[in-house]
Design an enzyme around this catalytic site. Sequence first.
Site, mmCIF file in Angstrom:
data_model
loop_
_atom_site.group_PDB
_atom_site.id
_atom_site.type_symbol
_atom_site.label_atom_id
_atom_site.label_comp_id
_atom_site.label_asym_id
_atom_site.label_seq_id
_atom_site.Cartn_x
_atom_site.Cartn_y
_atom_site.Cartn_z
ATOM 1 N N TYR A 159 0.686 -1.073 -0.079
ATOM 2 C CA TYR A 159 0.066 -0.060 0.110
ATOM 3 C C TYR A 159 0.959 1.299 0.196
ATOM 4 C CZ TYR A 159 -4.077 -2.804 0.139
ATOM 5 O OH TYR A 159 -5.063 -3.661 -0.371
ATOM 6 N N ASP B 57 -7.673 5.449 -5.213
ATOM 7 C CA ASP B 57 -6.672 6.418 -5.673
ATOM 8 C C ASP B 57 -6.890 8.021 -5.381
ATOM 9 O OD1 ASP B 57 -8.347 7.232 -7.679
ATOM 10 O OD2 ASP B 57 -7.861 5.582 -9.003
ATOM 11 N N HIS C 283 -14.628 1.879 -0.776
ATOM 12 C CA HIS C 283 -13.702 0.829 -0.564
ATOM 13 C C HIS C 283 -12.539 1.491 0.016
ATOM 14 C CE1 HIS C 283 -15.212 -2.095 -4.053
ATOM 15 N NE2 HIS C 283 -15.834 -2.187 -2.993
ATOM 16 N N CYS D 194 -5.796 2.925 13.284
ATOM 17 C CA CYS D 194 -5.341 1.940 14.131
ATOM 18 C C CYS D 194 -6.056 0.937 14.524
ATOM 19 C CB CYS D 194 -5.028 2.870 15.595
ATOM 20 S SG CYS D 194 -4.697 1.694 16.999
ATOM 21 N N THR E 222 -16.329 0.181 -14.788
ATOM 22 C CA THR E 222 -16.142 -1.006 -13.905
ATOM 23 C C THR E 222 -16.872 -2.017 -14.555
ATOM 24 O OG1 THR E 222 -17.169 -1.685 -11.560
ATOM 25 C CG2 THR E 222 -18.500 -0.110 -12.748
ATOM 26 N N GLU F 257 -15.221 -2.666 -22.108
ATOM 27 C CA GLU F 257 -15.666 -3.787 -22.758
ATOM 28 C C GLU F 257 -17.226 -3.956 -21.958
ATOM 29 O OE1 GLU F 257 -12.655 -6.287 -21.493
ATOM 30 O OE2 GLU F 257 -13.110 -6.080 -19.507
HETATM 31 P P1 OAD Z 1 -11.976 -3.826 -13.011
HETATM 32 O O1 OAD Z 1 -10.560 -3.964 -13.128
HETATM 33 O O2 OAD Z 1 -12.676 -5.351 -12.501
HETATM 34 O O3 OAD Z 1 -12.599 -3.408 -14.113
HETATM 35 C C1 OAD Z 1 -12.336 -2.178 -14.816
HETATM 36 C C2 OAD Z 1 -13.165 -1.998 -16.015
HETATM 37 O O4 OAD Z 1 -12.740 -0.827 -16.619
HETATM 38 C C3 OAD Z 1 -13.176 -3.279 -16.950
HETATM 39 O O5 OAD Z 1 -14.359 -3.660 -17.378
HETATM 40 C C4 OAD Z 1 -12.356 -2.406 -17.997
HETATM 41 O O6 OAD Z 1 -12.912 -2.973 -19.343
HETATM 42 C C5 OAD Z 1 -12.766 -1.116 -17.994
HETATM 43 N N1 OAD Z 1 -11.926 -0.127 -18.507
HETATM 44 C C6 OAD Z 1 -10.251 -0.205 -18.736
HETATM 45 N N2 OAD Z 1 -10.219 1.000 -19.191
HETATM 46 C C7 OAD Z 1 -11.007 1.897 -19.181
HETATM 47 C C8 OAD Z 1 -11.156 3.202 -19.943
HETATM 48 N N3 OAD Z 1 -10.268 3.845 -20.314
HETATM 49 N N4 OAD Z 1 -12.460 3.497 -20.080
HETATM 50 C C9 OAD Z 1 -13.490 2.991 -19.680
HETATM 51 N N5 OAD Z 1 -13.513 1.408 -19.109
HETATM 52 C C10 OAD Z 1 -12.282 1.247 -19.170
HETATM 53 O O7 OAD Z 1 -12.286 -2.703 -11.927
HETATM 54 P P2 OAD Z 1 -13.562 -2.750 -10.696
HETATM 55 O O8 OAD Z 1 -14.909 -2.743 -11.423
HETATM 56 O O9 OAD Z 1 -13.464 -1.331 -10.236
HETATM 57 O O10 OAD Z 1 -11.976 -3.860 -4.955
HETATM 58 O O11 OAD Z 1 -13.268 -3.543 -9.694
HETATM 59 C C11 OAD Z 1 -14.034 -3.437 -8.543
HETATM 60 C C12 OAD Z 1 -13.410 -3.828 -7.347
HETATM 61 O O12 OAD Z 1 -12.615 -5.124 -7.273
HETATM 62 C C13 OAD Z 1 -12.180 -2.891 -7.085
HETATM 63 O O13 OAD Z 1 -12.665 -1.873 -6.173
HETATM 64 C C14 OAD Z 1 -11.242 -3.728 -6.098
HETATM 65 C C15 OAD Z 1 -11.192 -4.896 -6.819
HETATM 66 O O14 OAD Z 1 -10.888 -6.137 -6.278
HETATM 67 C C16 OAD Z 1 -11.095 -3.540 -3.578
HETATM 68 O O15 OAD Z 1 -10.197 -3.040 -3.670
HETATM 69 C C17 OAD Z 1 -12.000 -3.949 -2.439
#
Ligand code: OAD
Length: 232
Positions: free
Chosen positions: A53, A91, A106, A114, A174, A201
């Site tokens: 981290y 981030d 998240h 702590c 997402t 996608e």
């Molecule tokens: P993912 O990595 O699962 O999904 C990211 C999505 O963004 C994918 O479907 C990509 O196709 C899309 N993507 C990538 N680049 C892009 C762009 N330039 N414009 C638009 N879309 C784009 O990420 P999250 O859905 O955020 O949890 O993941 C959910 C959670 O799973 C996160 O918050 C994290 C992780 O494990 C924790 O940290 C608790």
Amino acid sequence: MSNVIVLTGAGISAESGIKTFRDSNGLWENHRVEDVASPEGFIRNPNLVWDFYKQRYTQSISVEPNGAHLALVKLEKHLGDKFHIITQNVDCLHTRAGSRRIYEMHGRLDSCFCTRCRTHFKIEDIDLAVQLPHCELCGALLRPDIVWFGEIPYYLYEIEELLKNSDYFLIIGTSGVVYPAAGFVMTAKLFGAHTIGINLEKPDNMGFFDEFHLGKCGELLPPIVDEMIKHL
Ligand code: OAD
């Protein structure tokens, strides 16, 4: 004026240079998620988790918000209290871009707390050269302020209220895989919102989208926001 709620995921930060999760084959910057994003992983190896981290924090402050983050700032300036962001990202790029009404469900990389007395500290106030940071008040081990797998996301009550009262629900960058966030579109739609997805996608929860824009959000979102501003 209509209520606009936005849910963002890792894809909105991709064009800033932060890797998404799913693009890395279930690994997070070459680490297994269960090693660096679970309470069990932290108990097993706190040194590894803290190193991880610290690196993520350093990386996050070395990149800049992109056009998609800035488009959301513009929309918030137009809508004021009628606008909120729910983000799964840790981030802090929405905050750095200038967004104000944000629920970071998240957690956030620039914070820790702590493990005993729960006092929160800013990472910038912690000596990152110390391998394992400890609480200056009670002496116990600090941990990153990240919601790990198996833990309950923040602000779920507030988020549910927002979703029930939304007129437009935008889902940006997402994959629609990780719950509860992946289910928010269903709630918003059931309560009458128009749901709009923007993703590189097709996400897993596509069935609940009224409108879907395939591509990069840094390119697609600014014109969508300009259109919304004309009509809202
Ligand atoms: P993912 O990595 O699962 O999904 C990211 C999505 O963004 C994918 O479907 C990509 O196709 C899309 N993507 C990538 N680049 C892009 C762009 N330039 N414009 C638009 N879309 C784009 O990420 P999250 O859905 O955020 O949890 O993941 C959910 C959670 O799973 C996160 O918050 C994290 C992780 O494990 C924790 O940290 C608790």
